[in-house]
Design a protein around this motif. Structure first.
Motif, PDB file in Angstrom:
ATOM      1  N   PRO A  18      38.504  38.093  31.501  1.00  0.00           N
ATOM      2  CA  PRO A  18      38.653  38.144  32.957  1.00  0.00           C
ATOM      3  C   PRO A  18      39.052  36.814  33.606  1.00  0.00           C
ATOM      4  CG  PRO A  18      36.335  38.076  32.370  1.00  0.00           C
ATOM      5  CD  PRO A  18      37.106  38.065  31.081  1.00  0.00           C
ATOM      6  N   THR A  33      44.001  43.021  35.027  1.00  0.00           N
ATOM      7  CA  THR A  33      43.775  42.701  33.615  1.00  0.00           C
ATOM      8  C   THR A  33      43.399  43.958  32.830  1.00  0.00           C
ATOM      9  OG1 THR A  33      43.137  40.471  34.258  1.00  0.00           O
ATOM     10  CG2 THR A  33      42.532  41.164  32.039  1.00  0.00           C
ATOM     11  N   ASP A  82      50.386  39.411  33.465  1.00  0.00           N
ATOM     12  CA  ASP A  82      49.188  39.588  34.294  1.00  0.00           C
ATOM     13  C   ASP A  82      49.102  38.328  35.150  1.00  0.00           C
ATOM     14  OD1 ASP A  82      46.706  40.121  35.359  1.00  0.00           O
ATOM     15  OD2 ASP A  82      45.596  39.812  33.487  1.00  0.00           O
TER      16      ASP A  82
END
Ligand code: GTP
Ligand code: MG
Length: 340
Positions: free
Chosen positions: A27, A14, A64
């Motif tokens: 996160p 990330t 991601d």
């Protein structure tokens, strides 16, 4: 083109995703999507010459990807699905702290992909046996399982075009082009990657690059004018974004071509070896069918000529048919007829 950042938790996926896309994702472990604009000095130069209303760089979609919950946990359905959808798998390895074990993580993660492919292949073999169907894909699948059972990813299996086609619908994960991104400490960012990791990646049919997600994040925060000095202070000649994109382009055998004009100067991405009609189809799907010919001048020749008129006069600008193999740096103008 879509590249996915994969890897274990806390490897820096990330952080790197945010630094490369300019987004600010939190996160929480879920799929994030963003775009990286591909910097290209040739595009900047063309834009300075044509002064178009709009300049559009090529883009790489970056994902991601949610990793396995923990070491040892296998990849969950959502993660596997997200992995299937990327063209290039960029495996991020934690190497920025002393507790990092990038070599082990590389081996373990690759083993996850192998296990998942083996399960898919065996399931299919089981099905074919039940149907008493020994033809079809059986021969290819047997080769595949033998290779996977030896602990090797399908990236390292030589396949004929026919085999490749027959197996394409499985979307085997260990067959996807893989770039190993070693997320190193700030002090290591300018050093070449350790031979050990380079060799380990090669053995798995992958390329490897070192970078520092933290350095890249700091660079992304700086005004453009201050970036070169900061990079130099770390011994770096360019940001990781450039290294990363170059590696992804090479991995996927992608090249760029340009279209120019008063309205827009734009960079496009296609696969090396693609023909002019395919390139036209990138610009607009109708253009692939209605393609008549392309006016082509290579960027270098265009710069030497100085302008379109002189490029034409000096024979640097040529007419090519639909089967012309587009070269990296070609400037194309597509002539289309009525759509068939
Ligand atoms: N020093 C240093 N810390 C980093 C670097 N990259 C990431 N970190 C730190 O490592 C931790 C994890 O980074 P993330 O980017 O969230 O890792 P992730 O791979 O996305 O983790 P998950 O989302 O849990 O799978 C954070 O505290 C980051 O600040 C780096 O290059 N250097
Ligand atoms: Mg994350």
């Amino acid at each position: 083109m879509r590249a996915g950042l994969a890897g274990y938790s806390r490897s820096g996926k990330t952080s790197l995703f945010n630094a490369l896309t300019g987004l600010r994702r939190g996160p929480e472990a879920k799929l994030h999507l963003g775009a990286i604009k591909v910097p290209d000095p040739r595009l900047d130069r063309l834009s300075a010459i044509f002064k178009p209303k709009k300049t559009t760089p090529a883009e790489v979609v970056l994902a991601d990807l949610p990793g396995p919950r923990s070491k040892g946990a296998s990849l969950e359905a959502e993660a596997l699905q997200a992995l299937r959808e990327v063209d290039a798998l960029c495996l991020v390895l934690r190497a920025f702290e002393a507790d990092g074990e990038p070599r082990r993580d590389l081996r373990d993660y690759d083993a996850e992909l192998i296990v998942s492919d083996l399960a898919a292949a065996e399931k299919r073999i089981h099905r074919l046996r039940q149907e008493r169907n020994s033809g079809g894909e059986m021969a290819e699948l047997t080769r595949v399982t033998t290779h996977l059972e030896s602990g090797a990813p399908l990236r390292t299996l030589t396949m004929s075009d026919a085999e490749e086609t027959a197996l394409a619908h499985f979307g085997f994960l260990s067959r996807k082009p893989m770039l190993v991104v070693v997320n190193v400490a700030e002090t290591e960012a300018a050093k070449p990657l350790s031979l050990e990791l380079t060799v380990a990646a090669r053995a798995l049919g992958a390329e490897a690059i070192p970078l520092s997600a933290e350095v890249e994040a700091e660079i992304a925060e700086l005004p453009a004018a201050e970036q070169p000095d900061y990079l130099a202070s770390l011994g770096l000649s360019e940001p990781a974004r450039a290294v990363f994109l170059r590696a992804v382009y090479a991995l996927l055998k992608q090249i760029s071509f340009f279209t120019v004009g008063e309205d827009e100067v734009r960079a496009w991405t296609i696969r090396r070896g693609d023909r002019a009609a395919r390139a036209a189809g990138k610009i607009h799907s109708d253009l692939e069918k209605s393609f008549v010919r392309a006016e082509v001048v290579h960027y270098d020749d265009f710069i030497i000529a100085g302008n379109e008129h002189r490029a034409r006069e000096t024979g640097r600008l040529r007419l090519e048919g639909k089967d012309y193999v587009v070269q990296d740096g070609d400037i194309l103008q597509i002539r289309a007829g009525r759509a068939k």
